[in-house]
Design a protein around this motif. Sequence first.
Motif, PDB file in Angstrom:
ATOM      1  N   VAL A 100       0.847  -1.187   0.000  1.00 30.17           N
ATOM      2  CA  VAL A 100       0.000   0.000   0.000  1.00 30.17           C
ATOM      3  C   VAL A 100       0.883   1.237   0.000  1.00 30.17           C
ATOM      4  N   PHE A 101       0.588   2.158  -0.925  1.00 31.77           N
ATOM      5  CA  PHE A 101       1.294   3.433  -0.999  1.00 31.77           C
ATOM      6  C   PHE A 101       0.333   4.544  -0.607  1.00 31.77           C
ATOM      7  N   SER A 102       0.811   5.454   0.237  1.00 30.55           N
ATOM      8  CA  SER A 102      -0.007   6.613   0.577  1.00 30.55           C
ATOM      9  C   SER A 102      -0.058   7.546  -0.627  1.00 30.55           C
ATOM     10  N   ILE A 103      -1.016   8.450  -0.601  1.00 35.35           N
ATOM     11  CA  ILE A 103      -1.135   9.428  -1.687  1.00 35.35           C
ATOM     12  C   ILE A 103       0.142  10.253  -1.788  1.00 35.35           C
ATOM     13  N   ASP A 104       0.698  10.656  -0.641  1.00 29.90           N
ATOM     14  CA  ASP A 104       1.945  11.430  -0.651  1.00 29.90           C
ATOM     15  C   ASP A 104       3.087  10.631  -1.272  1.00 29.90           C
ATOM     16  N   GLU A 105       3.196   9.341  -0.919  1.00 30.75           N
ATOM     17  CA  GLU A 105       4.262   8.505  -1.480  1.00 30.75           C
ATOM     18  C   GLU A 105       4.122   8.389  -2.998  1.00 30.75           C
ATOM     19  N   ILE A 106       2.909   8.158  -3.470  1.00 32.99           N
ATOM     20  CA  ILE A 106       2.683   8.051  -4.911  1.00 32.99           C
ATOM     21  C   ILE A 106       3.096   9.348  -5.597  1.00 32.99           C
ATOM     22  N   VAL A 110       6.224   9.565  -8.274  1.00 36.24           N
ATOM     23  CA  VAL A 110       5.874   9.753  -9.684  1.00 36.24           C
ATOM     24  C   VAL A 110       6.296  11.130 -10.185  1.00 36.24           C
ATOM     25  N   TRP A 111       6.046  12.165  -9.396  1.00 32.76           N
ATOM     26  CA  TRP A 111       6.358  13.529  -9.841  1.00 32.76           C
ATOM     27  C   TRP A 111       7.747  13.976  -9.411  1.00 32.76           C
ATOM     28  N   ASN A 112       8.427  13.213  -8.573  1.00 30.59           N
ATOM     29  CA  ASN A 112       9.773  13.528  -8.088  1.00 30.59           C
ATOM     30  C   ASN A 112       9.859  14.904  -7.433  1.00 30.59           C
ATOM     31  N   GLU A 113       8.874  15.215  -6.642  1.00 28.70           N
ATOM     32  CA  GLU A 113       8.895  16.457  -5.869  1.00 28.70           C
ATOM     33  C   GLU A 113       8.080  16.248  -4.606  1.00 28.70           C
ATOM     34  N   ALA A 115       5.326  16.387  -1.835  1.00 26.62           N
ATOM     35  CA  ALA A 115       3.874  16.431  -1.954  1.00 26.62           C
ATOM     36  C   ALA A 115       3.319  17.577  -1.118  1.00 26.62           C
ATOM     37  N   PHE A 116       2.474  18.359  -1.736  1.00 29.41           N
ATOM     38  CA  PHE A 116       1.773  19.426  -1.020  1.00 29.41           C
ATOM     39  C   PHE A 116       0.310  19.350  -1.416  1.00 29.41           C
ATOM     40  N   SER A 117      -0.473  18.715  -0.575  1.00 29.85           N
ATOM     41  CA  SER A 117      -1.902  18.532  -0.813  1.00 29.85           C
ATOM     42  C   SER A 117      -2.191  17.866  -2.166  1.00 29.85           C
ATOM     43  N   PRO A 118      -1.647  16.663  -2.372  1.00 32.55           N
ATOM     44  CA  PRO A 118      -1.791  16.005  -3.685  1.00 32.55           C
ATOM     45  C   PRO A 118      -3.034  15.122  -3.826  1.00 32.55           C
ATOM     46  N   GLU A 119      -3.924  15.133  -2.852  1.00 28.71           N
ATOM     47  CA  GLU A 119      -5.048  14.185  -2.830  1.00 28.71           C
ATOM     48  C   GLU A 119      -5.849  14.186  -4.134  1.00 28.71           C
ATOM     49  N   ASN A 120      -6.286  15.365  -4.557  1.00 32.08           N
ATOM     50  CA  ASN A 120      -7.117  15.423  -5.764  1.00 32.08           C
ATOM     51  C   ASN A 120      -6.350  14.995  -7.003  1.00 32.08           C
ATOM     52  N   THR A 121      -5.110  15.423  -7.098  1.00 32.35           N
ATOM     53  CA  THR A 121      -4.296  15.091  -8.280  1.00 32.35           C
ATOM     54  C   THR A 121      -4.167  13.581  -8.428  1.00 32.35           C
ATOM     55  N   VAL A 122      -3.766  12.916  -7.365  1.00 30.77           N
ATOM     56  CA  VAL A 122      -3.576  11.467  -7.410  1.00 30.77           C
ATOM     57  C   VAL A 122      -4.916  10.766  -7.615  1.00 30.77           C
ATOM     58  N   ALA A 123      -5.940  11.214  -6.911  1.00 28.23           N
ATOM     59  CA  ALA A 123      -7.257  10.575  -7.014  1.00 28.23           C
ATOM     60  C   ALA A 123      -7.802  10.632  -8.443  1.00 28.23           C
ATOM     61  N   VAL A 124      -7.621  11.757  -9.121  1.00 27.46           N
ATOM     62  CA  VAL A 124      -8.102  11.882 -10.508  1.00 27.46           C
ATOM     63  C   VAL A 124      -7.355  10.911 -11.414  1.00 27.46           C
ATOM     64  N   HIS A 125      -6.050  10.818 -11.243  1.00 31.20           N
ATOM     65  CA  HIS A 125      -5.266   9.887 -12.069  1.00 31.20           C
ATOM     66  C   HIS A 125      -5.675   8.443 -11.792  1.00 31.20           C
ATOM     67  N   ILE A 126      -5.871   8.097 -10.537  1.00 37.94           N
ATOM     68  CA  ILE A 126      -6.300   6.737 -10.181  1.00 37.94           C
ATOM     69  C   ILE A 126      -7.650   6.428 -10.834  1.00 37.94           C
ATOM     70  N   ARG A 127      -8.577   7.378 -10.774  1.00 42.09           N
ATOM     71  CA  ARG A 127      -9.896   7.176 -11.378  1.00 42.09           C
ATOM     72  C   ARG A 127      -9.770   6.927 -12.875  1.00 42.09           C
ATOM     73  N   LYS A 128      -8.921   7.712 -13.551  1.00 45.47           N
ATOM     74  CA  LYS A 128      -8.727   7.556 -15.010  1.00 45.47           C
ATOM     75  C   LYS A 128      -8.089   6.200 -15.331  1.00 45.47           C
ATOM     76  N   ILE A 129      -7.133   5.779 -14.512  1.00 47.89           N
ATOM     77  CA  ILE A 129      -6.501   4.467 -14.725  1.00 47.89           C
ATOM     78  C   ILE A 129      -7.550   3.364 -14.575  1.00 47.89           C
ATOM     79  N   ARG A 130      -8.355   3.453 -13.532  1.00 45.56           N
ATOM     80  CA  ARG A 130      -9.398   2.450 -13.311  1.00 45.56           C
ATOM     81  C   ARG A 130     -10.360   2.372 -14.489  1.00 45.56           C
TER      82      ARG A 130
END
Length: 156
Positions: A100-106, A110-113, A115-130
């Motif tokens: 299990v990877f946290s949103i911050d870890e992902i 992936v972005w090599n920087e 994390a500052f409040s990345p919840e929406n960014t990661v969640a949108v990408h996960i939804r698109k992948i699904r």
Amino acid sequence: PIIMLSAKSEDTDKIIGLNMGADDYITKPFNPLELIARVKSQLRRYTKLGSLETPSNVYQTGGLVIDDEQKIVTVDGEEVKLTPVQYKILRLLAANAGKVFSIDEIYEKVWNEAAFSPENTVAVHIRKIREKIEINPKEPKYLKVVWGIGYKVEKL
């Protein structure tokens, strides 16, 4: 590898032998050096192509296969087109299937920087992948959420 050695030299005999599963067919009389060369050739092909091990740059869980060398994702044999960021997220999770990877870890991996409040960014990408890899994105088979912790690719 199977090499048939036979006195039967008709084309039909050779065709039948090869169709029955032989990898090579040699007729008598034969040169022993040719036989050795053919054995070495078959062994070379077998060790390169016939290995049952999955290459280390291919990640597979169930019908989901990620070929990191060719950058190809397939689900049940059908190729799936992902954006580069979607591909990186899926590869990260699939390469560590079950973890299990946290949103911050992902985000950081992936972005090599930082994390500052990345919840929406990661969640949108996960939804698109699904939407691209799951038969029913609302009941995912591969890309799972671990509530309150993060995401993982299920080991199947």
